[in-house]
Design a protein around this motif. Structure first.
Motif, PDB file in Angstrom:
ATOM      1  N   GLY A  14       0.815  -1.217   0.000  1.00  0.00           N
ATOM      2  CA  GLY A  14       0.000   0.000   0.000  1.00  0.00           C
ATOM      3  C   GLY A  14       0.843   1.259   0.000  1.00  0.00           C
ATOM      4  O   GLY A  14       0.536   2.229  -0.705  1.00  0.00           O
ATOM      5  N   LYS A  15       1.913   1.254   0.780  1.00  0.00           N
ATOM      6  CA  LYS A  15       2.792   2.420   0.854  1.00  0.00           C
ATOM      7  C   LYS A  15       3.504   2.652  -0.480  1.00  0.00           C
ATOM      8  O   LYS A  15       3.621   3.782  -0.953  1.00  0.00           O
ATOM      9  CB  LYS A  15       3.814   2.253   1.973  1.00  0.00           C
ATOM     10  CG  LYS A  15       4.667   3.474   2.181  1.00  0.00           C
ATOM     11  CD  LYS A  15       5.512   3.374   3.439  1.00  0.00           C
ATOM     12  CE  LYS A  15       6.231   4.693   3.666  1.00  0.00           C
ATOM     13  NZ  LYS A  15       6.951   4.709   4.927  1.00  0.00           N
ATOM     14  N   ILE A  16       3.965   1.575  -1.097  1.00  0.00           N
ATOM     15  CA  ILE A  16       4.644   1.671  -2.400  1.00  0.00           C
ATOM     16  C   ILE A  16       3.684   2.248  -3.438  1.00  0.00           C
ATOM     17  O   ILE A  16       4.032   3.172  -4.173  1.00  0.00           O
ATOM     18  CB  ILE A  16       5.187   0.290  -2.838  1.00  0.00           C
ATOM     19  CG1 ILE A  16       6.344  -0.123  -1.918  1.00  0.00           C
ATOM     20  CG2 ILE A  16       5.624   0.312  -4.302  1.00  0.00           C
ATOM     21  CD1 ILE A  16       6.731  -1.590  -2.027  1.00  0.00           C
ATOM     22  N   ARG A  17       2.472   1.731  -3.477  1.00  0.00           N
ATOM     23  CA  ARG A  17       1.476   2.211  -4.445  1.00  0.00           C
ATOM     24  C   ARG A  17       1.112   3.682  -4.178  1.00  0.00           C
ATOM     25  O   ARG A  17       0.987   4.476  -5.103  1.00  0.00           O
ATOM     26  CB  ARG A  17       0.217   1.354  -4.401  1.00  0.00           C
ATOM     27  CG  ARG A  17       0.409   0.008  -5.031  1.00  0.00           C
ATOM     28  CD  ARG A  17      -0.907  -0.778  -5.010  1.00  0.00           C
ATOM     29  NE  ARG A  17      -0.714  -2.082  -5.565  1.00  0.00           N
ATOM     30  CZ  ARG A  17      -0.792  -2.370  -6.851  1.00  0.00           C
ATOM     31  NH1 ARG A  17      -1.034  -1.422  -7.715  1.00  0.00           N
ATOM     32  NH2 ARG A  17      -0.605  -3.599  -7.281  1.00  0.00           N
ATOM     33  N   ALA A  18       0.942   4.031  -2.910  1.00  0.00           N
ATOM     34  CA  ALA A  18       0.571   5.405  -2.559  1.00  0.00           C
ATOM     35  C   ALA A  18       1.675   6.387  -2.952  1.00  0.00           C
ATOM     36  O   ALA A  18       1.389   7.463  -3.495  1.00  0.00           O
ATOM     37  CB  ALA A  18       0.274   5.500  -1.063  1.00  0.00           C
ATOM     38  N   LEU A  19       2.924   6.033  -2.674  1.00  0.00           N
ATOM     39  CA  LEU A  19       4.039   6.900  -3.047  1.00  0.00           C
ATOM     40  C   LEU A  19       4.139   7.066  -4.563  1.00  0.00           C
ATOM     41  O   LEU A  19       4.368   8.170  -5.074  1.00  0.00           O
ATOM     42  CB  LEU A  19       5.359   6.343  -2.498  1.00  0.00           C
ATOM     43  CG  LEU A  19       5.636   6.561  -1.028  1.00  0.00           C
ATOM     44  CD1 LEU A  19       6.834   5.723  -0.579  1.00  0.00           C
ATOM     45  CD2 LEU A  19       5.884   8.034  -0.744  1.00  0.00           C
TER      46      LEU A  19
END
Length: 81
Positions: A14-19
């Protein structure tokens, strides 16, 4: 596999996608990546394919959004799946 491990993986993904979304980046397999893959195969390494999340992480690193250390940490958490 524990619930904690699955949570770490999902959080990292989720963090990778959000960034990537925040910085307008897409995970793309570049010409450079294709050549690196060919060189690796010629040296006897087995062929590996990056999934969409790993391509996004590579794009984040190349764009300087995350440091090398942060990329390794995110990748380790993502691979904890």
């Amino acid at each position: 596999m524990s619930v904690h491990t699955l949570d770490r993986s999902k959080l990292a993904k989720g963090k990778i996608r959000a960034l990537a979304d925040e910085h307008g980046l897409r995970g793309e397999f570049t010409t450079f990546d294709a050549r690196a893959s060919q060189i690796s195969q010629l040296s006897g390494e087995r062929k590996t394919e990056l999934d969409e999340t790993e391509l996004l992480l590579t794009a984040l690193r190349r764009a300087g959004v995350v440091t090398g250390i942060d990329a390794v940490r995110l990748h380790a958490d993502y691979l904890a799946r």
